[in-house]
Design an enzyme around this catalytic site. Structure first.
Site, short mmCIF file in Angstrom:
data_model
loop_
_atom_site.label_atom_id
_atom_site.label_comp_id
_atom_site.label_asym_id
_atom_site.label_seq_id
_atom_site.Cartn_x
_atom_site.Cartn_y
_atom_site.Cartn_z
N SER A 1 -23.35 1.88 -8.09
CA SER A 1 -22.65 1.08 -9.09
C SER A 1 -23.11 -0.36 -9.10
O SER A 1 -22.89 -1.09 -10.07
CB SER A 1 -21.14 1.12 -8.82
OG SER A 1 -20.84 0.43 -7.62
N GLY B 1 -21.92 -2.26 -6.73
CA GLY B 1 -20.87 -2.86 -5.91
C GLY B 1 -21.25 -2.85 -4.44
O GLY B 1 -22.28 -2.30 -4.04
N VAL B 2 -20.40 -3.45 -3.62
CA VAL B 2 -20.70 -3.61 -2.21
C VAL B 2 -20.86 -2.26 -1.51
O VAL B 2 -21.84 -2.02 -0.80
CB VAL B 2 -19.57 -4.41 -1.51
CG1 VAL B 2 -19.88 -4.58 -0.03
CG2 VAL B 2 -19.39 -5.76 -2.17
N ASP B 3 -19.90 -1.36 -1.70
CA ASP B 3 -19.86 -0.12 -0.94
C ASP B 3 -21.07 0.77 -1.22
O ASP B 3 -21.76 1.23 -0.30
CB ASP B 3 -18.56 0.64 -1.21
CG ASP B 3 -17.33 -0.20 -0.93
OD1 ASP B 3 -17.44 -1.13 -0.11
OD2 ASP B 3 -16.28 0.07 -1.53
N LYS C 1 -13.73 -2.87 4.55
CA LYS C 1 -14.59 -3.65 3.66
C LYS C 1 -15.33 -4.76 4.38
O LYS C 1 -16.53 -4.97 4.15
CB LYS C 1 -13.74 -4.23 2.52
CG LYS C 1 -14.52 -5.08 1.52
CD LYS C 1 -15.41 -4.23 0.63
CE LYS C 1 -14.59 -3.55 -0.43
NZ LYS C 1 -15.43 -2.81 -1.42
N GLY D 1 7.39 -0.06 9.88
CA GLY D 1 7.80 0.80 8.77
C GLY D 1 9.10 0.31 8.19
O GLY D 1 9.83 -0.47 8.83
N GLU E 1 -0.19 -8.75 14.33
CA GLU E 1 -1.41 -8.54 13.56
C GLU E 1 -1.59 -9.52 12.41
O GLU E 1 -2.70 -9.67 11.88
CB GLU E 1 -1.47 -7.10 13.02
CG GLU E 1 -0.48 -6.78 11.89
CD GLU E 1 0.89 -6.36 12.40
OE1 GLU E 1 1.65 -5.78 11.60
OE2 GLU E 1 1.22 -6.63 13.57
N CYS F 1 7.34 -3.61 15.60
CA CYS F 1 8.45 -3.60 14.64
C CYS F 1 9.19 -2.26 14.68
O CYS F 1 9.85 -1.95 15.67
CB CYS F 1 7.94 -3.94 13.25
SG CYS F 1 9.28 -4.40 12.10
N TYR F 2 9.08 -1.43 13.65
CA TYR F 2 9.72 -0.11 13.68
C TYR F 2 9.23 0.68 14.88
O TYR F 2 9.99 1.42 15.51
CB TYR F 2 9.41 0.64 12.38
CG TYR F 2 9.95 2.06 12.34
CD1 TYR F 2 11.26 2.31 11.92
CD2 TYR F 2 9.16 3.15 12.71
CE1 TYR F 2 11.76 3.60 11.89
CE2 TYR F 2 9.65 4.45 12.67
CZ TYR F 2 10.95 4.67 12.26
OH TYR F 2 11.45 5.95 12.23
N HIS G 1 5.34 -9.06 14.33
CA HIS G 1 4.04 -8.54 13.87
C HIS G 1 2.90 -9.41 14.42
O HIS G 1 2.55 -10.43 13.82
CB HIS G 1 3.99 -8.51 12.34
CG HIS G 1 4.86 -7.48 11.73
ND1 HIS G 1 4.44 -6.18 11.52
CD2 HIS G 1 6.15 -7.53 11.30
CE1 HIS G 1 5.42 -5.48 10.98
NE2 HIS G 1 6.47 -6.27 10.84
#
Length: 509
Positions: A221, A223-225, A365, A53, A169, A80-81, A167
């Site tokens: 739509s 789209g992917v989702d 995603k 953060g 990640e 980190c934070y 970090h």
């Protein structure tokens, strides 16, 4: 199912941490730091990760948490934070660092620590901090240092509490993946039961039970989702599902036909296509301001979509392609406000459903794409690049007309075709053609022309927060330019956009 909690203290990498956990076949969910400790206790997490953060723990206005969370008997990893917060909770000292660390830094680790199991004593990590732990809390020992950070990592092995100032990640941390794996499997003793095949099977079974013999309507739509959501629902309830596809005439060349063919041939469902280009173009006539165009397209789409839904609605359920990032509550600021997203649409008051179904609301995603591939959805849809909601409406600068739409569709199709044939599309994060409100002088067949200019845009990026213009080989750009000027009527010039983000944006409008 095993679960890891990612407790969000406003870090920019909160979603990335959760994704990295899931990459290890362990399910992670993100909750804001305002979540009551009783709720956390009741969920039975195998481990807890405190995110980073931008704040200082000694600032009273910074996000903190009840110190009792460290007494739950659940392994904790602070990043980190989150590392500084653990120190503050247990009586350590956190101060402004004499030397701030940013970017790639070499860390020296205690390889006897379970957290650094299998990791070299010296490795590169990604740092981003202005505060540091000046004194570790009682019961903790330092397990990592850098030249300017006397406590780059610490542990209380007896209580299974670990913390790192860097970090792990991000990909810049050489052995960050191994460190997280150690936390999950060596320290939290996870078994890795988060598997996509199981997700599909369990989700389909849950959908069948919830929907029963009722109907479901999904806004598709292309789209992917929404496509993957449609695939899951179709597998669950077949023709009880109705997909409404609004083709406003601002999609890429033949894309509407491709979507219709895909879903009518691949899945057992009712497919309703609404072709309404003329309606949209009439509303957009004479409009040149980009924000006004966006508002008109958005409002008209909303009206057309819900008018069609009214015809189809018969109680039952309304389905959306909402994914996990659309509905995560952030730890920043007013943490109980869910971020607004286009996949969470506002329903008109006169339309009633028994409930809303969001079969992908637990997935990121990349996980949605993995499900799509396993469902047999074509790669052209599963790996579809980002496409703006207003479609080509924001890639045509100035007034939108039927002629301009056709010109842009043809030019864009040639660009995409050449990138696909050469395989170069795999190196690009996003690429497309733009039709600026510009005409230039040209010579074609010994005659003077005064016609449209096409701009090509291609970028590479990891996160779309920043992006570099793609250095497509000159010979490939030349071939695209030659094809466009020869095959697309009313185009006599092609240019290539070499602007990075910032200062530019990926889209032109």
């Amino acid at each position: 199912m095993e679960k890891i909690l990612v407790l969000d203290f406003g870090g920019q990498y909160n979603q990335l941490i959760a994704r990295r956990v899931r990459d290890n076949n362990v399910y992670a969910e993100i909750l804001p730091c305002t979540t009551p400790i009783e709720e956390i206790r009741s969920r039975g997490y195998k481990g807890i990760i405190f995110t980073g953060g931008p704040n200082s723990v000694y600032d009273e206005s910074s996000p903190h948490y009840a110190k009792e969370i460290l007494d739950l008997g659940v392994p904790v990893l602070g990043i980190c934070y989150g590392c500084q917060l653990i120190s503050w909770m247990r009586g350590g000292e956190v101060k402004t660092a004499p030397v701030s660390e940013y970017g790639k830094i070499e860390v020296t680790a205690d390889t006897k620590s379970l957290l650094f199991k299998g990791i070299p004593e010296k490795s590169i990590v990604w740092m981003s901090h202005t505060d540091y732990i000046a004194k570790v809390p009682e019961g903790f020992s330092v397990i990592g240092t850098t030249d300017d950070c006397p406590c780059a990592a610490m542990e209380n092995r007896a209580e299974n509490i670990y913390a790192v100032q860097f970090h792990p990640e991000v990909t810049h941390s050489e052995y960050g993946k191994q460190l997280l794996h150690n936390f999950l499997y060596v320290i939290c003793h996870c078994s890795g039961d988060w598997v996509m095949d199981d997700f599909i099977e369990n989700t389909v079974a849950a959908l069948r039970e919830k929907i029963g013999d009722k109907k479901v309507i999904l806004g598709l739509s292309g789209g992917v989702d929404s496509s993957v959501a449609a695939g899951l629902l179709s597998r669950a309830v077949g023709k009880q599902l109705t997909c409404v596809f609004v083709d406003q005439g601002l999609m890429r060349k033949d894309e509407g036909d491709f979507v219709e063919k895909t879903f009518t041939s691949l899945f057992d469902m009712r497919f309703v296509r609404v072709n309404c280009q003329e309606e949209f173009l009439s509303k957009l006539k004479g409009v040149t301001d980009p924000e006004e165009k966006r508002k008109i397209i958005g409002t008209e789409f909303y009206n057309v979509f819900w008018n069609e839904i009214r015809k189809e609605a018969d109680k039952g359920f309304f389905a959306q392609g909402t994914i996990y990032p659309d509905c995560i509550e952030s730890g920043k600021g007013d943490a109980d406000v869910i971020k607004t997203h286009h996949n969470r649409v506002k329903m008109p008051e006169d339309i009633e459903f028994e409930g809303v179904i969001e079969p992908l609301c637990d997935l990121f995603k990349d996980e949605v794409r993995a499900v799509g591939e396993k469902l047999g959805i074509p790669k052209e849809l599963v790996w579809r690049q980002p496409f703006p909601g207003p479609g080509l409406g924001v890639r045509i600068i100035g007034e939108i007309t039927a002629e301009k739409v056709k010109i842009l569709q043809e030019a864009d199709a040639i660009f995409r075709d050449e990138m696909a044939k050469t395989g170069y599309e795999k190196q690009l994060s996003q690429f497309f053609a733009v039709l600026p409100d510009v005409k230039t002088v040209g010579v074609m067949g010994d005659h003077r022309t005064y016609d449209h200019l096409i701009a090509l845009r291609a970028v590479t990026t990891d996160n779309f927060m920043t992006a570099d213009w793609a250095q497509i080989p000159y010979d490939l750009l030349a071939k695209v330019s030659n094809r466009i000027t020869n095959e697309v009527d009313h185009v006599n010039r092609v240019v290539y956009d070499i602007t990075s983000k910032p200062p530019g944006t990926v889209e032109w409008e």
